[in-house]
Design a protein around this motif. Structure first.
Motif, PDB file in Angstrom:
ATOM      1  N   HIS A   1      -7.878  41.500  -4.949  1.00  0.00           N
ATOM      2  CA  HIS A   1      -6.420  41.405  -4.812  1.00  0.00           C
ATOM      3  C   HIS A   1      -5.805  40.648  -5.987  1.00  0.00           C
ATOM      4  O   HIS A   1      -4.800  41.089  -6.565  1.00  0.00           O
ATOM      5  N   MET A   2      -6.411  39.526  -6.357  1.00  0.00           N
ATOM      6  CA  MET A   2      -5.873  38.736  -7.470  1.00  0.00           C
ATOM      7  C   MET A   2      -5.932  39.516  -8.777  1.00  0.00           C
ATOM      8  O   MET A   2      -4.973  39.536  -9.553  1.00  0.00           O
ATOM      9  N   ASN A   3      -7.051  40.182  -9.041  1.00  0.00           N
ATOM     10  CA  ASN A   3      -7.192  40.917 -10.295  1.00  0.00           C
ATOM     11  C   ASN A   3      -6.257  42.128 -10.365  1.00  0.00           C
ATOM     12  O   ASN A   3      -5.739  42.466 -11.437  1.00  0.00           O
ATOM     13  N   ALA A   4      -6.022  42.770  -9.226  1.00  0.00           N
ATOM     14  CA  ALA A   4      -5.190  43.969  -9.206  1.00  0.00           C
ATOM     15  C   ALA A   4      -3.695  43.651  -9.236  1.00  0.00           C
ATOM     16  O   ALA A   4      -2.922  44.348  -9.885  1.00  0.00           O
ATOM     17  N   ASP A   5      -3.293  42.578  -8.526  1.00  0.00           N
ATOM     18  CA  ASP A   5      -1.861  42.334  -8.308  1.00  0.00           C
ATOM     19  C   ASP A   5      -1.307  41.055  -8.927  1.00  0.00           C
ATOM     20  O   ASP A   5      -0.086  40.867  -8.930  1.00  0.00           O
ATOM     21  N   HIS A   6      -2.171  40.189  -9.412  1.00  0.00           N
ATOM     22  CA  HIS A   6      -1.672  38.891  -9.868  1.00  0.00           C
ATOM     23  C   HIS A   6      -2.242  38.487 -11.221  1.00  0.00           C
ATOM     24  O   HIS A   6      -2.682  37.346 -11.416  1.00  0.00           O
ATOM     25  N   ALA A   7      -2.210  39.414 -12.171  1.00  0.00           N
ATOM     26  CA  ALA A   7      -2.709  39.132 -13.523  1.00  0.00           C
ATOM     27  C   ALA A   7      -1.907  38.011 -14.180  1.00  0.00           C
ATOM     28  O   ALA A   7      -2.468  37.191 -14.926  1.00  0.00           O
ATOM     29  N   LYS A   8      -0.602  37.957 -13.911  1.00  0.00           N
ATOM     30  CA  LYS A   8       0.226  36.915 -14.508  1.00  0.00           C
ATOM     31  C   LYS A   8      -0.177  35.531 -13.995  1.00  0.00           C
ATOM     32  O   LYS A   8      -0.182  34.556 -14.752  1.00  0.00           O
ATOM     33  N   ALA A   9      -0.496  35.444 -12.711  1.00  0.00           N
ATOM     34  CA  ALA A   9      -0.930  34.168 -12.144  1.00  0.00           C
ATOM     35  C   ALA A   9      -2.242  33.729 -12.783  1.00  0.00           C
ATOM     36  O   ALA A   9      -2.421  32.550 -13.138  1.00  0.00           O
TER      37      ALA A   9
END
Length: 243
Positions: A165-173
Motif C-alpha cells: 500500500h505504501m509503495n503503490a499509493d504513498h511514494a511522496k510520503a
C-alpha cells in the motif's frame, strides 16, 4: 540486564544487513572460518541467510551448526568506538516448504537480486537461532545478553499489505521519510519491511532502518506513525527503554 542494551543490540542488527559469519572449519579442524554474508531478520527477529550448498561455510555448518555472526556499524571511522554485536547461534537449514516460501518472500524484498540465483542455483535458506549475544556499544559499554530478539507482530499478510500500500499509493510520503532521515536521494526509495519498532527502506543496493518514535503493536498504530512522519518537519527522537 539492561533493557536498553537489548534494544540497542537489536537496533544494530536491524540497521545493518551484512556481517561476518564464523563457522568451524571442516578442512582446517580447530580453526574458525570467517565469511561475509548478507542477512535480514525473520519473523522471530533472527538472522535469515541464503547460502550456496557448495560454499565452504555451508559445508562447515553441515558438520557443526555452532556459529557466530559479527555485525558492526557501517562506515565507522573508529570501529572500537562504535556499536558492534556478536551473535552466537545454532544454524538451522529451513526445509519445510511453507517456511521456505515465507523466508523467500521476506528475503526477496530485502535482496531482490537473490530471487534469480536462488531459483537457478543450489542455494538454501538458513536461520541463525540465537544462543547468546555479546553487545559492545562503545568504550566501556559491554554486555552479555541472553535474548535481544523481538518477534515481528506484522510478519506475513499484514506486513505485505502495508508495504504494498505504501509503495503503490504513498511514494511522496516515503520520499519525505528519506529527506527527514538525511538519506541519499540518488535512488528511488521503496519500503521493504515494517516491524514494531521501525521500517526498512531500500535505496539502490542499500538498506536503511528507520525507528519509530515509540513501538507500534497494531497496524492502526503503524498507520498513525507513518502519517505523523509524513507531516513531520524532523525525525522524532526515539524513546529509549530504561534499565
Amino acid at each position: 540486564m539492561s533493557a536498553s542494551a537489548n534494544r540497542q543490540a537489536r537496533t544494530l542488527l536491524l540497521k545493518e544487513y551484512r556481517g561476518v559469519l564464523s563457522t568451524h572449519s571442516k578442512s582446517m579442524p580447530g580453526y574458525p572460518f570467517g565469511s561475509v554474508v548478507p542477512y535480514c531478520l525473520d519473523d522471530q527477529g533472527r538472522p535469515l541467510i541464503l547460502i550456496s550448498r557448495i560454499a565452504q561455510h555451508t559445508h562447515n555448518l553441515q558438520l557443526d551448526a555452532k556459529c557466530s555472526l559479527l555485525v558492526g556499524e557501517r562506515g565507522a571511522e573508529d570501529v572500537q568506538a562504535v556499536g558492534r554485536v556478536t551473535l552466537m547461534a545454532e544454524a538451522e537449514k529451513i526445509i519445510d516448504h511453507a517456511q521456505v516460501e515465507a523466508a523467500a518472500q521476506r528475503y526477496y524484498r530485502y535482496f531482490p537480486e537473490s530471487e534469480s540465483y536462488h531459483s537457478a542455483h543450489d542455494f538454501d535458506f538458513w536461520v541463525l537461532k540465537p544462543v547468546r549475544y555479546r553487545f559492545i556499544g562503545g568504550f566501556g559499554a559491554i554486555h552479555w545478553l541472553d535474548d535481544a530478539a523481538l518477534a515481528n507482530p506484522f510478519a506475513g499478510a499484514a506486513e505485505l499489505s502495508m508495504v504494498a500500500h505504501m509503495n503503490a499509493d504513498h511514494a511522496k510520503a516515503i520520499a519525505h521519510y528519506v529527506e527527514l532521515a538525511g538519506l541519499p536521494k540518488t535512488e528511488l526509495a521503496t519500503l521493504v519491511g515494517i516491524d514494531s519498532e521501525g521500517m526498512h527502506l531500500r535505496l539502490g543496493q542499500s538498506l536503511y532502518w528507520l525507528a519509530f518514535a515509540e513501538p507500534c503493536n497494531t497496524p492502526t498504530q503503524v498507520r498513525q506513525a507513518l502519517t505523523q512522519l509524513a507531516h513531520a518537519e524532523k525525525w522524532p527522537t526515539l524513546e529509549q527503554a530504561e534499565a
